[in-house]
Design an enzyme around this catalytic site. Sequence first.
Site, PDB file in Angstrom:
ATOM      1  N   ASP A 154       0.840  -1.190   0.000  1.00 27.98           N
ATOM      2  CA  ASP A 154       0.000   0.000   0.000  1.00 27.98           C
ATOM      3  C   ASP A 154       0.881   1.249   0.000  1.00 27.98           C
ATOM      4  O   ASP A 154       1.766   1.386   0.840  1.00 27.98           O
ATOM      5  CB  ASP A 154      -0.916  -0.001   1.225  1.00 27.98           C
ATOM      6  CG  ASP A 154      -2.127   0.897   1.023  1.00 27.98           C
ATOM      7  OD1 ASP A 154      -2.437   1.246  -0.132  1.00 27.98           O
ATOM      8  OD2 ASP A 154      -2.772   1.241   2.024  1.00 27.98           O
ATOM      9  N   PHE A 210       1.080   5.703  -0.569  1.00 27.98           N
ATOM     10  CA  PHE A 210       0.619   6.873   0.207  1.00 27.98           C
ATOM     11  C   PHE A 210       0.711   8.082  -0.718  1.00 27.98           C
ATOM     12  O   PHE A 210       1.121   9.156  -0.307  1.00 27.98           O
ATOM     13  CB  PHE A 210       1.584   6.999   1.410  1.00 27.98           C
ATOM     14  CG  PHE A 210       1.203   7.924   2.514  1.00 27.98           C
ATOM     15  CD1 PHE A 210      -0.037   7.869   3.132  1.00 27.98           C
ATOM     16  CD2 PHE A 210       2.133   8.848   3.000  1.00 27.98           C
ATOM     17  CE1 PHE A 210      -0.342   8.713   4.197  1.00 27.98           C
ATOM     18  CE2 PHE A 210       1.837   9.691   4.062  1.00 27.98           C
ATOM     19  CZ  PHE A 210       0.588   9.613   4.662  1.00 27.98           C
ATOM     20  N   HIS A 248      -4.400  13.630   0.976  1.00 32.52           N
ATOM     21  CA  HIS A 248      -4.568  12.745   2.141  1.00 32.52           C
ATOM     22  C   HIS A 248      -3.337  12.820   3.047  1.00 32.52           C
ATOM     23  O   HIS A 248      -3.464  12.938   4.272  1.00 32.52           O
ATOM     24  CB  HIS A 248      -4.796  11.303   1.676  1.00 32.52           C
ATOM     25  CG  HIS A 248      -4.779  10.296   2.776  1.00 32.52           C
ATOM     26  ND1 HIS A 248      -5.797  10.165   3.698  1.00 32.52           N
ATOM     27  CD2 HIS A 248      -3.842   9.367   3.122  1.00 32.52           C
ATOM     28  CE1 HIS A 248      -5.504   9.201   4.556  1.00 32.52           C
ATOM     29  NE2 HIS A 248      -4.325   8.695   4.230  1.00 32.52           N
ATOM     30  N   ARG A 299       1.116  16.954  12.920  1.00 24.90           N
ATOM     31  CA  ARG A 299       2.214  17.932  12.800  1.00 24.90           C
ATOM     32  C   ARG A 299       1.698  19.151  12.036  1.00 24.90           C
ATOM     33  O   ARG A 299       1.953  19.301  10.840  1.00 24.90           O
ATOM     34  CB  ARG A 299       3.394  17.324  12.021  1.00 24.90           C
ATOM     35  CG  ARG A 299       4.052  16.103  12.653  1.00 24.90           C
ATOM     36  CD  ARG A 299       5.089  15.488  11.707  1.00 24.90           C
ATOM     37  NE  ARG A 299       4.513  15.113  10.428  1.00 24.90           N
ATOM     38  CZ  ARG A 299       3.909  13.954  10.188  1.00 24.90           C
ATOM     39  NH1 ARG A 299       3.826  13.050  11.136  1.00 24.90           N
ATOM     40  NH2 ARG A 299       3.375  13.708   9.003  1.00 24.90           N
ATOM     41  N   GLU A 358     -11.033   3.984   3.488  1.00 26.69           N
ATOM     42  CA  GLU A 358     -10.067   4.761   2.706  1.00 26.69           C
ATOM     43  C   GLU A 358     -10.313   4.460   1.231  1.00 26.69           C
ATOM     44  O   GLU A 358     -10.310   3.305   0.812  1.00 26.69           O
ATOM     45  CB  GLU A 358      -8.620   4.442   3.100  1.00 26.69           C
ATOM     46  CG  GLU A 358      -8.239   4.989   4.466  1.00 26.69           C
ATOM     47  CD  GLU A 358      -6.729   4.978   4.718  1.00 26.69           C
ATOM     48  OE1 GLU A 358      -5.990   4.305   3.970  1.00 26.69           O
ATOM     49  OE2 GLU A 358      -6.297   5.640   5.692  1.00 26.69           O
ATOM     50  N   GLU A 382      -9.217   4.143  -2.372  1.00 30.31           N
ATOM     51  CA  GLU A 382      -7.957   3.939  -3.100  1.00 30.31           C
ATOM     52  C   GLU A 382      -8.230   3.263  -4.438  1.00 30.31           C
ATOM     53  O   GLU A 382      -9.264   2.640  -4.634  1.00 30.31           O
ATOM     54  CB  GLU A 382      -6.995   3.041  -2.298  1.00 30.31           C
ATOM     55  CG  GLU A 382      -6.710   3.527  -0.887  1.00 30.31           C
ATOM     56  CD  GLU A 382      -5.510   2.838  -0.245  1.00 30.31           C
ATOM     57  OE1 GLU A 382      -4.750   2.151  -0.970  1.00 30.31           O
ATOM     58  OE2 GLU A 382      -5.342   2.986   0.974  1.00 30.31           O
ATOM     59  N   ASP A 398      -9.359   0.489   1.903  1.00 25.80           N
ATOM     60  CA  ASP A 398      -8.362   0.129   2.922  1.00 25.80           C
ATOM     61  C   ASP A 398      -8.945   0.462   4.300  1.00 25.80           C
ATOM     62  O   ASP A 398      -8.547   1.421   4.942  1.00 25.80           O
ATOM     63  CB  ASP A 398      -7.083   0.925   2.647  1.00 25.80           C
ATOM     64  CG  ASP A 398      -5.992   0.653   3.656  1.00 25.80           C
ATOM     65  OD1 ASP A 398      -5.982  -0.433   4.251  1.00 25.80           O
ATOM     66  OD2 ASP A 398      -5.137   1.551   3.850  1.00 25.80           O
ATOM     67  N   ARG A 402      -8.843   3.629  13.367  1.00 30.72           N
ATOM     68  CA  ARG A 402      -7.946   4.741  13.714  1.00 30.72           C
ATOM     69  C   ARG A 402      -7.442   4.674  15.149  1.00 30.72           C
ATOM     70  O   ARG A 402      -6.319   5.115  15.437  1.00 30.72           O
ATOM     71  CB  ARG A 402      -8.663   6.070  13.495  1.00 30.72           C
ATOM     72  CG  ARG A 402      -9.175   6.286  12.076  1.00 30.72           C
ATOM     73  CD  ARG A 402      -8.050   6.263  11.072  1.00 30.72           C
ATOM     74  NE  ARG A 402      -8.577   6.470   9.714  1.00 30.72           N
ATOM     75  CZ  ARG A 402      -7.857   6.285   8.614  1.00 30.72           C
ATOM     76  NH1 ARG A 402      -6.596   5.853   8.687  1.00 30.72           N
ATOM     77  NH2 ARG A 402      -8.389   6.488   7.437  1.00 30.72           N
ATOM     78  N   GLN A 439      -4.777   2.028  15.184  1.00 37.78           N
ATOM     79  CA  GLN A 439      -3.632   2.539  14.424  1.00 37.78           C
ATOM     80  C   GLN A 439      -2.807   3.535  15.235  1.00 37.78           C
ATOM     81  O   GLN A 439      -1.575   3.487  15.251  1.00 37.78           O
ATOM     82  CB  GLN A 439      -4.159   3.206  13.143  1.00 37.78           C
ATOM     83  CG  GLN A 439      -3.072   3.641  12.163  1.00 37.78           C
ATOM     84  CD  GLN A 439      -3.659   4.186  10.856  1.00 37.78           C
ATOM     85  OE1 GLN A 439      -4.878   4.153  10.650  1.00 37.78           O
ATOM     86  NE2 GLN A 439      -2.807   4.676   9.979  1.00 37.78           N
ATOM     87  N   TYR A 453       1.164   2.071  15.765  1.00 36.75           N
ATOM     88  CA  TYR A 453       1.915   2.243  14.513  1.00 36.75           C
ATOM     89  C   TYR A 453       3.347   2.747  14.686  1.00 36.75           C
ATOM     90  O   TYR A 453       4.099   2.721  13.698  1.00 36.75           O
ATOM     91  CB  TYR A 453       1.141   3.133  13.541  1.00 36.75           C
ATOM     92  CG  TYR A 453       1.438   4.603  13.602  1.00 36.75           C
ATOM     93  CD1 TYR A 453       1.009   5.363  14.670  1.00 36.75           C
ATOM     94  CD2 TYR A 453       2.169   5.221  12.588  1.00 36.75           C
ATOM     95  CE1 TYR A 453       1.279   6.708  14.718  1.00 36.75           C
ATOM     96  CE2 TYR A 453       2.449   6.572  12.640  1.00 36.75           C
ATOM     97  CZ  TYR A 453       2.000   7.316  13.700  1.00 36.75           C
ATOM     98  OH  TYR A 453       2.287   8.646  13.763  1.00 36.75           O
ATOM     99  N   LYS A 505      -5.210  -2.251   9.985  1.00 37.79           N
ATOM    100  CA  LYS A 505      -5.561  -2.405   8.584  1.00 37.79           C
ATOM    101  C   LYS A 505      -5.847  -3.860   8.207  1.00 37.79           C
ATOM    102  O   LYS A 505      -6.604  -4.126   7.276  1.00 37.79           O
ATOM    103  CB  LYS A 505      -4.383  -1.939   7.711  1.00 37.79           C
ATOM    104  CG  LYS A 505      -3.888  -0.522   7.995  1.00 37.79           C
ATOM    105  CD  LYS A 505      -4.708   0.507   7.278  1.00 37.79           C
ATOM    106  CE  LYS A 505      -4.048   1.874   7.295  1.00 37.79           C
ATOM    107  NZ  LYS A 505      -4.764   2.851   6.457  1.00 37.79           N
ATOM    108  N   THR A 519      -9.564  -5.796   3.802  1.00 36.05           N
ATOM    109  CA  THR A 519      -9.388  -4.881   2.681  1.00 36.05           C
ATOM    110  C   THR A 519     -10.363  -5.341   1.609  1.00 36.05           C
ATOM    111  O   THR A 519     -10.416  -6.535   1.303  1.00 36.05           O
ATOM    112  CB  THR A 519      -7.943  -4.935   2.142  1.00 36.05           C
ATOM    113  OG1 THR A 519      -7.041  -4.625   3.214  1.00 36.05           O
ATOM    114  CG2 THR A 519      -7.735  -3.936   1.012  1.00 36.05           C
ATOM    115  N   THR A 564      -4.861   6.649  -0.017  1.00 33.37           N
ATOM    116  CA  THR A 564      -6.142   7.356  -0.099  1.00 33.37           C
ATOM    117  C   THR A 564      -6.063   8.537  -1.054  1.00 33.37           C
ATOM    118  O   THR A 564      -5.154   9.373  -0.945  1.00 33.37           O
ATOM    119  CB  THR A 564      -6.545   7.842   1.302  1.00 33.37           C
ATOM    120  OG1 THR A 564      -6.471   6.741   2.200  1.00 33.37           O
ATOM    121  CG2 THR A 564      -7.958   8.394   1.298  1.00 33.37           C
ATOM    122  N   GLU A 623     -10.198  12.467   7.691  1.00 30.41           N
ATOM    123  CA  GLU A 623      -9.980  13.793   7.109  1.00 30.41           C
ATOM    124  C   GLU A 623     -11.256  14.630   7.124  1.00 30.41           C
ATOM    125  O   GLU A 623     -11.260  15.773   7.557  1.00 30.41           O
ATOM    126  CB  GLU A 623      -9.482  13.643   5.667  1.00 30.41           C
ATOM    127  CG  GLU A 623      -8.150  12.935   5.538  1.00 30.41           C
ATOM    128  CD  GLU A 623      -7.909  12.499   4.100  1.00 30.41           C
ATOM    129  OE1 GLU A 623      -7.527  13.353   3.281  1.00 30.41           O
ATOM    130  OE2 GLU A 623      -8.121  11.315   3.785  1.00 30.41           O
TER     131      GLU A 623
END
Lengths: 439, 439
Positions: A140, A142, A147, A156, A212, A214, A246, A250, A253, A257, A266, A270, A373, A387
Amino acid sequence: MASIDGTDLDRTHDVAARSCVPGADGHPDFPIQNLPLGLFSVGDGARRAGVAIGDRILDLAAAQAAGLLTGEAARAVAAAESGTLNGLLALGAGPRRALRHQLFDLLRAESPDRDRVSPLLHEAAACTLHLPARIGDYTDFFVGIHHATNTGRLFRPDQPLLPNYKHLPVGYHGRASSIRPSGTPVRRPHGQAKPPHLDAPVFGPSRRLDYELELGVWIGPGNDLGTPVPIAEAAGQVAGFCLLNDWSARDIQGWEYQPLGPFLAKSFATTISPWIVTPEALAPFRIPQAARPAGDPTPLPHLLDPADQAGGALDLDLVIWLSTAASRAAGLPPERIARSNARHMYWTVAQMVAHHTSGGCDLRPGDLLGTGTLSGPEREACGSLLETTEGGKAPIGLATGEERRFLEDGDEVILTARGQREGFAPIGFGPCRAVVLPA
Amino acid sequence: MASIDGTDLDRTHDVAARSCVPGADGHPDFPIQNLPLGLFSVGDGARRAGVAIGDRILDLAAAQAAGLLTGEAARAVAAAESGTLNGLLALGAGPRRALRHQLFDLLRAESPDRDRVSPLLHEAAACTLHLPARIGDYTDFFVGIHHATNTGRLFRPDQPLLPNYKHLPVGYHGRASSIRPSGTPVRRPHGQAKPPHLDAPVFGPSRRLDYELELGVWIGPGNDLGTPVPIAEAAGQVAGFCLLNDWSARDIQGWEYQPLGPFLAKSFATTISPWIVTPEALAPFRIPQAARPAGDPTPLPHLLDPADQAGGALDLDLVIWLSTAASRAAGLPPERIARSNARHMYWTVAQMVAHHTSGGCDLRPGDLLGTGTLSGPEREACGSLLETTEGGKAPIGLATGEERRFLEDGDEVILTARGQREGFAPIGFGPCRAVVLPA
């Protein structure tokens, strides 16, 4: 016919072409210009290769047995005899294109064989669709930059994108065993999470279940271990595309992670759409790579190819629909909750393939890549609830009067994709759908 | 015979047992008390199931055809007819134990069938050993607490272990396609890295190539998607063990791994020892879980089982050997550069399995788990050069006068494992070895 940036369009893309199969002309997903490949069964029968045409499926082995397919096309069908399409994908573009051309001639309105085709068609609604290939490895990526920016901002605010993002297509290994075709329900996973107000983690059903949006990419011939695929040859590794949800927990995760990436958040499920939409079918919808703004770093040479930059991106309309238990009880249709486009990929599929193999890693026929995503820049174009709802802070309202921060039991998520371009027949992928079962 | 914490020892563990196969008694790896399973071929012949005994391999299908195996044991061998051991692993402990017992009787010195066994033995040196099973998915864990601490300290001196470490066995999905059996050379990967003194990344051969000393765990029966394996049943999912070298390109890893974890830094190659050492063979070397100091958090209930805590850890001596081009030219044997033990796993294998499936993820027969690097607390017990040399700052000296910060072309890394316990025959895994080829 026209030619875009070296990608030849041919008679199989003729918008005026008509099919001998009733209902195929103007079908939202599967007109004669699409011809996606899949694996189906009828009742308790064996899994067989098929092609979607309108609301029907043509049995490819039966067509071959009837002498309707010859040469390279027959070879492609024979390679799928084992009950998966891996062998067909492994043959690459030549036999796949030959099959497309013979199927087009067989299924068009003027087909001299149309009376012989008719008994080989099944009602798709009466068939079961399976994973089209045995997936050796699933990776997978990114590459949806909106996203990556949106989710990065949650953690951040000052530096949403990490320094590597614009230099390589970030990706990670996913779980192949838990990939299921559209229609298979998804059970809400249990897992370990640490809510911010607690000192220690707890184990229980996920409370922040998300989708997600994708694209999935099927790998064709593959490469030997230690032999990277040059960027100029990378598109030749792509056997086709699907939609991919996907599913993501959350809360699980967030706790698991660091430092090695997503794992159980995840791997519980799927979902993919079962039809392999070929690069040939998507040729009209190729566009120049445009998601990389001027001033961004130039990709290193092993990731840069002029033809790929000129025509390696895809213009596909992507939509997320939601149906809830309440909306179904009220007789309401699924509600559109987001709309995006595949053009928001910061890296092309060829760049993903070239990067993946650049250290020598081998890809095998039937391997699957996810794009990550594919959100657009607006809130209405976000490909995940994380999001859209800003991490659960800003719920969305539904037509039923319900709100959603994350998914509830009984929710059905439906992804759709559609290529549309002036002068060409629109084509779709067929739905990628699954309902959430209680934990 | 004795019994340790519910794990029954039986006559196949009798230290006094002798074999009818010359050289098997006292063999460092494969005396009659081991009997590991593997897949071998001779010349251009088909891949066949075999069992290692001394320096020979017994052809299991030939033994069955000769009428030397019956009942459950014959069923186990028949399940391996397809040219991989997946079907045999899927049968679980019952048929695997039956096969062990019949093989033990067949191969012992008193065997009435020893004259019939003799023609079914191949010289191992004349055989090719293959990956024993088709690996559907490969998951790598991070349960070596000294490794996690040592590597964490390089990045976070004040907080080497992240908050989740002592609450769940951190793991991630690895690449299955690039796993190769011992003896397959490993090509130094190209990749993208950003040296600290440069503003932008560069692409080229890795300059910080490393090994990682791990155990591999073969999955047996597997579980259905959505059906977690309870901790008390998790050990029953384990079909056996191997050694695993998780080759790592530290410069590629450092640049790529945020935020989704290691990817190309690992996927260029993983080497495993080809023999499946069964849980039955390792029964004498089971010990109480002791790597979790008093005062550490108690595992959540789904990860805690008294029997697992009492006997779910393994006491296996693990050694890393290095042979360089210069040492071979000088006629020197491989040099021991580190020695550790499998007891340094903070989480047991059963806990890894229970965690992995706790959200519903399905494991399939032939899936492979890696433990993560099994370093001990001392510098001499570090399972990677990253740790031993403190990120390349403190090189190790070799008998040739050479130094190593990271691996050089021509270096051969050899991992070995050995169970030893008073009153039992020592057994080994056979080597996990590979030489580094230039990029």
